[in-house]
Design an enzyme around this catalytic site. Structure first.
Site, PDB file in Angstrom:
ATOM      1  N   GLN A   1      24.459  38.313  35.880  1.00  0.00           N
ATOM      2  CA  GLN A   1      24.536  36.935  36.367  1.00  0.00           C
ATOM      3  C   GLN A   1      23.156  36.268  36.424  1.00  0.00           C
ATOM      4  O   GLN A   1      23.028  35.072  36.193  1.00  0.00           O
ATOM      5  CB  GLN A   1      25.189  36.921  37.755  1.00  0.00           C
ATOM      6  CG  GLN A   1      25.722  35.559  38.199  1.00  0.00           C
ATOM      7  CD  GLN A   1      27.093  35.246  37.647  1.00  0.00           C
ATOM      8  OE1 GLN A   1      27.963  36.108  37.614  1.00  0.00           O
ATOM      9  NE2 GLN A   1      27.299  34.012  37.204  1.00  0.00           N
TER      10      GLN A   1
ATOM     11  N   LYS B   1      22.588  35.126  32.857  1.00  0.00           N
ATOM     12  CA  LYS B   1      23.541  34.055  32.510  1.00  0.00           C
ATOM     13  C   LYS B   1      23.120  32.741  33.182  1.00  0.00           C
ATOM     14  O   LYS B   1      23.048  31.690  32.545  1.00  0.00           O
ATOM     15  CB  LYS B   1      24.935  34.457  32.998  1.00  0.00           C
ATOM     16  CG  LYS B   1      26.006  33.432  32.739  1.00  0.00           C
ATOM     17  CD  LYS B   1      27.310  33.740  33.453  1.00  0.00           C
ATOM     18  CE  LYS B   1      27.751  35.177  33.363  1.00  0.00           C
ATOM     19  NZ  LYS B   1      29.156  35.369  33.743  1.00  0.00           N
TER      20      LYS B   1
ATOM     21  N   LYS C   1      26.593  38.828  43.054  1.00  0.00           N
ATOM     22  CA  LYS C   1      28.020  39.122  42.861  1.00  0.00           C
ATOM     23  C   LYS C   1      28.516  39.822  44.108  1.00  0.00           C
ATOM     24  O   LYS C   1      27.734  40.430  44.833  1.00  0.00           O
ATOM     25  CB  LYS C   1      28.206  40.047  41.656  1.00  0.00           C
ATOM     26  CG  LYS C   1      29.564  39.946  41.019  1.00  0.00           C
ATOM     27  CD  LYS C   1      29.629  38.776  40.063  1.00  0.00           C
ATOM     28  CE  LYS C   1      30.969  38.567  39.444  1.00  0.00           C
ATOM     29  NZ  LYS C   1      30.900  37.641  38.314  1.00  0.00           N
TER      30      LYS C   1
ATOM     31  N   GLY D   1      34.795  32.489  42.320  1.00  0.00           N
ATOM     32  CA  GLY D   1      35.850  33.425  41.918  1.00  0.00           C
ATOM     33  C   GLY D   1      35.415  34.369  40.810  1.00  0.00           C
ATOM     34  O   GLY D   1      34.377  34.203  40.188  1.00  0.00           O
ATOM     35  N   ASP D   2      36.214  35.385  40.604  1.00  0.00           N
ATOM     36  CA  ASP D   2      36.093  36.306  39.462  1.00  0.00           C
ATOM     37  C   ASP D   2      37.459  36.995  39.380  1.00  0.00           C
ATOM     38  O   ASP D   2      38.466  36.430  39.863  1.00  0.00           O
ATOM     39  CB  ASP D   2      34.944  37.309  39.681  1.00  0.00           C
ATOM     40  CG  ASP D   2      34.577  38.069  38.401  1.00  0.00           C
ATOM     41  OD1 ASP D   2      33.906  37.495  37.540  1.00  0.00           O
ATOM     42  OD2 ASP D   2      34.986  39.243  38.251  1.00  0.00           O
TER      43      ASP D   2
ATOM     44  N   THR E   1      35.356  28.063  32.406  1.00  0.00           N
ATOM     45  CA  THR E   1      34.876  29.250  31.693  1.00  0.00           C
ATOM     46  C   THR E   1      35.515  29.321  30.304  1.00  0.00           C
ATOM     47  O   THR E   1      34.821  29.454  29.292  1.00  0.00           O
ATOM     48  CB  THR E   1      35.173  30.531  32.498  1.00  0.00           C
ATOM     49  OG1 THR E   1      34.702  30.348  33.825  1.00  0.00           O
ATOM     50  CG2 THR E   1      34.499  31.735  31.880  1.00  0.00           C
TER      51      THR E   1
ATOM     52  N   ASN F   1      42.550  33.692  34.397  1.00  0.00           N
ATOM     53  CA  ASN F   1      41.933  32.368  34.344  1.00  0.00           C
ATOM     54  C   ASN F   1      41.188  32.140  33.022  1.00  0.00           C
ATOM     55  O   ASN F   1      41.377  31.114  32.355  1.00  0.00           O
ATOM     56  CB  ASN F   1      40.976  32.209  35.536  1.00  0.00           C
ATOM     57  CG  ASN F   1      40.144  30.953  35.435  1.00  0.00           C
ATOM     58  OD1 ASN F   1      39.125  30.924  34.750  1.00  0.00           O
ATOM     59  ND2 ASN F   1      40.597  29.891  36.058  1.00  0.00           N
TER      60      ASN F   1
ATOM     61  N   SER G   1      30.374  25.452  38.340  1.00  0.00           N
ATOM     62  CA  SER G   1      30.176  25.756  39.760  1.00  0.00           C
ATOM     63  C   SER G   1      28.939  25.019  40.274  1.00  0.00           C
ATOM     64  O   SER G   1      28.936  24.468  41.380  1.00  0.00           O
ATOM     65  CB  SER G   1      29.976  27.263  39.961  1.00  0.00           C
ATOM     66  OG  SER G   1      31.207  27.924  40.096  1.00  0.00           O
TER      67      SER G   1
HETATM   68  P1  NDP Z   1      41.710  37.094  36.396  1.00  0.00           P
HETATM   69  O1  NDP Z   1      41.886  37.966  37.572  1.00  0.00           O
HETATM   70  O2  NDP Z   1      42.193  35.705  36.441  1.00  0.00           O
HETATM   71  O3  NDP Z   1      42.313  37.782  35.100  1.00  0.00           O
HETATM   72  C1  NDP Z   1      41.893  39.036  34.687  1.00  0.00           C
HETATM   73  C2  NDP Z   1      42.739  39.437  33.491  1.00  0.00           C
HETATM   74  O4  NDP Z   1      42.222  40.620  32.922  1.00  0.00           O
HETATM   75  C3  NDP Z   1      44.180  39.739  33.883  1.00  0.00           C
HETATM   76  O5  NDP Z   1      45.008  39.440  32.797  1.00  0.00           O
HETATM   77  C4  NDP Z   1      44.129  41.247  34.147  1.00  0.00           C
HETATM   78  O6  NDP Z   1      45.388  41.891  34.003  1.00  0.00           O
HETATM   79  C5  NDP Z   1      43.197  41.678  33.039  1.00  0.00           C
HETATM   80  N1  NDP Z   1      42.505  42.903  33.465  1.00  0.00           N
HETATM   81  C6  NDP Z   1      41.761  43.089  34.577  1.00  0.00           C
HETATM   82  N2  NDP Z   1      41.334  44.354  34.654  1.00  0.00           N
HETATM   83  C7  NDP Z   1      41.826  44.966  33.557  1.00  0.00           C
HETATM   84  C8  NDP Z   1      41.730  46.274  33.037  1.00  0.00           C
HETATM   85  N3  NDP Z   1      41.041  47.217  33.700  1.00  0.00           N
HETATM   86  N4  NDP Z   1      42.353  46.536  31.859  1.00  0.00           N
HETATM   87  C9  NDP Z   1      43.055  45.576  31.210  1.00  0.00           C
HETATM   88  N5  NDP Z   1      43.185  44.324  31.645  1.00  0.00           N
HETATM   89  C10 NDP Z   1      42.585  44.024  32.790  1.00  0.00           C
HETATM   90  O7  NDP Z   1      40.119  37.125  36.096  1.00  0.00           O
HETATM   91  P2  NDP Z   1      39.267  36.112  35.224  1.00  0.00           P
HETATM   92  O8  NDP Z   1      40.064  35.590  34.087  1.00  0.00           O
HETATM   93  O9  NDP Z   1      38.590  35.183  36.127  1.00  0.00           O
HETATM   94  O10 NDP Z   1      38.135  37.099  34.664  1.00  0.00           O
HETATM   95  C11 NDP Z   1      38.244  37.744  33.396  1.00  0.00           C
HETATM   96  C12 NDP Z   1      36.844  38.150  32.934  1.00  0.00           C
HETATM   97  O11 NDP Z   1      36.016  36.982  32.808  1.00  0.00           O
HETATM   98  C13 NDP Z   1      36.084  39.085  33.877  1.00  0.00           C
HETATM   99  O12 NDP Z   1      35.239  39.922  33.116  1.00  0.00           O
HETATM  100  C14 NDP Z   1      35.204  38.118  34.691  1.00  0.00           C
HETATM  101  O13 NDP Z   1      34.067  38.762  35.223  1.00  0.00           O
HETATM  102  C15 NDP Z   1      34.828  37.132  33.594  1.00  0.00           C
HETATM  103  N6  NDP Z   1      34.377  35.799  34.013  1.00  0.00           N
HETATM  104  C16 NDP Z   1      35.121  35.037  34.855  1.00  0.00           C
HETATM  105  C17 NDP Z   1      34.685  33.774  35.204  1.00  0.00           C
HETATM  106  C18 NDP Z   1      35.503  32.852  36.055  1.00  0.00           C
HETATM  107  O14 NDP Z   1      35.076  31.718  36.227  1.00  0.00           O
HETATM  108  N7  NDP Z   1      36.644  33.242  36.568  1.00  0.00           N
HETATM  109  C19 NDP Z   1      33.394  33.262  34.723  1.00  0.00           C
HETATM  110  C20 NDP Z   1      32.743  34.112  33.778  1.00  0.00           C
HETATM  111  C21 NDP Z   1      33.222  35.353  33.463  1.00  0.00           C
HETATM  112  P3  NDP Z   1      46.165  42.405  35.320  1.00  0.00           P
HETATM  113  O15 NDP Z   1      46.511  41.179  36.085  1.00  0.00           O
HETATM  114  O16 NDP Z   1      47.330  43.161  34.803  1.00  0.00           O
HETATM  115  O17 NDP Z   1      45.185  43.295  36.052  1.00  0.00           O
HETATM  116  O1  2IT Z   2      30.956  35.825  36.027  1.00  0.00           O
HETATM  117  C1  2IT Z   2      30.853  34.638  36.388  1.00  0.00           C
HETATM  118  O2  2IT Z   2      30.024  33.874  35.872  1.00  0.00           O
HETATM  119  C2  2IT Z   2      31.759  34.140  37.414  1.00  0.00           C
HETATM  120  N1  2IT Z   2      32.619  34.871  37.861  1.00  0.00           N
HETATM  121  C3  2IT Z   2      31.630  32.744  37.928  1.00  0.00           C
HETATM  122  C4  2IT Z   2      30.515  32.647  38.926  1.00  0.00           C
HETATM  123  C5  2IT Z   2      30.395  31.333  39.645  1.00  0.00           C
HETATM  124  O3  2IT Z   2      29.563  31.298  40.564  1.00  0.00           O
HETATM  125  O4  2IT Z   2      31.067  30.357  39.316  1.00  0.00           O
END
Ligand code: NDP
Ligand code: 2IT
Length: 450
Positions: free
Chosen positions: A109, A112, A124, A163-164, A207, A239, A383
């Site tokens: 982070q 990034k 985090k 969130g994450d 994102t 998401n 954010s």
């Molecule tokens: P969500 O919780 O909304 O979705 C996560 C997705 O990934 C779900 O479909 C979940 O499936 C799947 N998943 C999680 N763990 C596993 C695993 N071990 N194996 C297979 N599938 C898995 O999270 P986000 O969409 O927010 O985050 C997804 C990625 O993006 C993460 O790496 C996060 O760090 C990154 N990210 C998120 C940001 C944000 O703004 N939200 C910003 C930048 C990066 P299931 O529900 O079945 O577990």
């Molecule tokens: O991995 C990421 O960049 C996030 N989960 C979002 C972080 C944020 O502060 O919006």
């Protein structure tokens, strides 16, 4: 010098921290040419200081489930580096959360956030709490208990969580409600808030849309290509994945896959996004098997039926692949399959989804590879736009945020591509991102002194 730092780090970190060492090792390897170029980096021990978090906060979370049974979870916030601005980064609620996982995420982070050019440091946090199967009230009670412990460590100018995985606007709403309850303070201490009270328009989309804006720019500049009419594969169904799919479809791409932790859907006619939303949007957790009950021409592959070192989602032919689920979900086997099937670009939406040997292979074979710290930075950037709106008591309209996001993602691409060229590693966007991000953080650390 870099080998010595890695060896020391290995000694001081326990086995669960392998994922952290993976992230640090990638960054330090990229930095080799630049650390030699400026003696101040060694003199001021910039690398040693950069790989050690400012503080790791750990707390116990006690909460009552719907049966009034007492539950206990671990909670954490890792404030890694605030050279560029207040600590900033998401919260992850997932049973796999450990200090090692959060250290890797907080470390990534820093870089990034630096690439965005905005004034935000790296952090985090999260918990090993598993949201799966919990009622809305249980989620609320857990979030309130989490904030009872976290509130004294955060602040709009101190540390701003978001969130994450497992934490969306519903959870941020509950966390904010409890923060306000305890402190009587209505400031922008969290981002990703619901729009109804202080959230920014477009933060939910940011994102995923940012990932696609980055991909569009990279494909245009590097290959004079567009996404229109191109087959794309996406992993995840949360998401980031949903909004990546949405923007890809808006730009005319045909997205043929999505996945979750139990399996993968392949739909050659293109994923039906409104059906997928019914199953997965906003914390809904239906099985993806229900997708093929509604659309029988699609295929479903159970994860359990697949070998450990390969993933069904990367076995299908595509022009570009977008890993958007979690870390280490694209292996060397997967990379080889993607190349065999004609994939020209891998654009990371998740944090560190591609394994190091897979990245090396992709780059060697000429596949454009964009690391998450560059291509998924749109989420944290919006954010920061939310923090800016909260501080000035303004509300920006959707188009304004969207335009600013698009512009910012194009800038990140440019910064990364130009830096790679400048350091003689053209098209190596991993090195370009790490070097460009490091220069900004290191300069601030030098100017601030020890
Ligand atoms: P969500 O919780 O909304 O979705 C996560 C997705 O990934 C779900 O479909 C979940 O499936 C799947 N998943 C999680 N763990 C596993 C695993 N071990 N194996 C297979 N599938 C898995 O999270 P986000 O969409 O927010 O985050 C997804 C990625 O993006 C993460 O790496 C996060 O760090 C990154 N990210 C998120 C940001 C944000 O703004 N939200 C910003 C930048 C990066 P299931 O529900 O079945 O577990
Ligand atoms: O991995 C990421 O960049 C996030 N989960 C979002 C972080 C944020 O502060 O919006």
């Amino acid at each position: 010098m870099i080998e010595k730092i890695l060896a020391n780090l290995e000694k001081s970190n326990c086995a669960t921290d392998n994922i952290f060492l993976q992230a640090v090792s990638e960054v330090l390897t990229s930095l080799e040419p630049i650390v030699k170029s400026d003696p101040r980096y060694e003199q001021y021990a910039i690398l040693e200081r950069l790989v050690s978090p400012d503080r790791i906060i750990q707390f116990k979370i006690q909460w009552l489930d719907d049966n009034n049974t007492i539950n206990i979870n671990n909670g954490y916030r890792i404030q890694f580096n605030n050279a560029l601005g207040p600590y900033k980064g998401g919260l992850r609620f997932h049973p796999s959360v450990t200090t090692g996982v959060l250290k890797f995420l907080a470390f990534e982070q820093i870089f990034k956030n630096s690439l965005t050019g905005l004034p935000i440091g790296g952090a985090k946090g999260g918990s090993d709490f598993d949201p799966k199967g919990k009622s809305d009230f249980e989620i609320m009670k857990f979030c309130h208990a989490f904030m009872r412990e976290l509130h004294s460590y955060i602040g709009a100018r101190v540390d701003v969580p978001a969130g994450d995985i497992g934490v969306g606007s519903r959870e941020i709403g509950y966390l904010f409600g409890e923060y306000k309850h305890i402190t009587h303070n209505y400031d922008g201490v969290l981002s990703g808030k619901p729009y109804a009270f202080g959230g920014s328009l477009m933060r939910p989309q940011a994102t995923g849309y940012g990932v696609v804006y980055f991909a569009r720019e990279m494909l245009k500049e590097e290959l004079q290509e567009s996404l229109e009419g191109k087959v794309c594969t996406v992993s995840g169904a949360g998401n980031v994945a949903l909004h990546t799919i949405e923007k890809l479809q808006q730009l005319g791409a045909i997205v043929v896959t999505c996945s979750d932790s139990d399996g993968t859907v392949y739909d050659s006619n293109g994923i039906n996004l409104s059906l997928l939303r019914q199953l997965k949007d906003e914390g809904k957790r239906h099985s993806l098997e229900e997708y093929i009950q509604q659309i029988p021409t699609a295929q479903y592959t159970k994860k359990a039926d697949y070998p450990k070192d390969a993933h069904a989602v990367w076995q299908y032919p595509c022009f570009a692949a977008f890993p958007c689920a979690t870390q280490n979900e694209l292996t060397l086997n997967d990379a080889q399959k993607l190349i065999e099937n004609g994939c020209v670009a891998v654009v990371e939406g998740a944090n560190m989804p591609t394994l190091p040997d897979a990245i090396e292979w992709l780059q060697r074979e000429g596949v454009l590879f964009s690391p998450g710290k560059a291509s998924n930075a749109g989420g944290v950037a919006v954010s920061e736009f939310e923090m800016s709106q909260n501080a000035s008591m303004e509300k920006w309209d959707f188009d304004k945020v969207d335009r600013k996001l698009d512009e910012l993602m194009r800038q990140i691409y440019k910064r990364v591509a130009l830096t790679a060229k400048e350091y003689g590693v053209e098209r190596n966007f991993v090195d370009g991102a790490n070097i460009a991000a490091f220069k900004r953080v290191a300069e601030a650390m030098l100017l601030e002194g020890v």
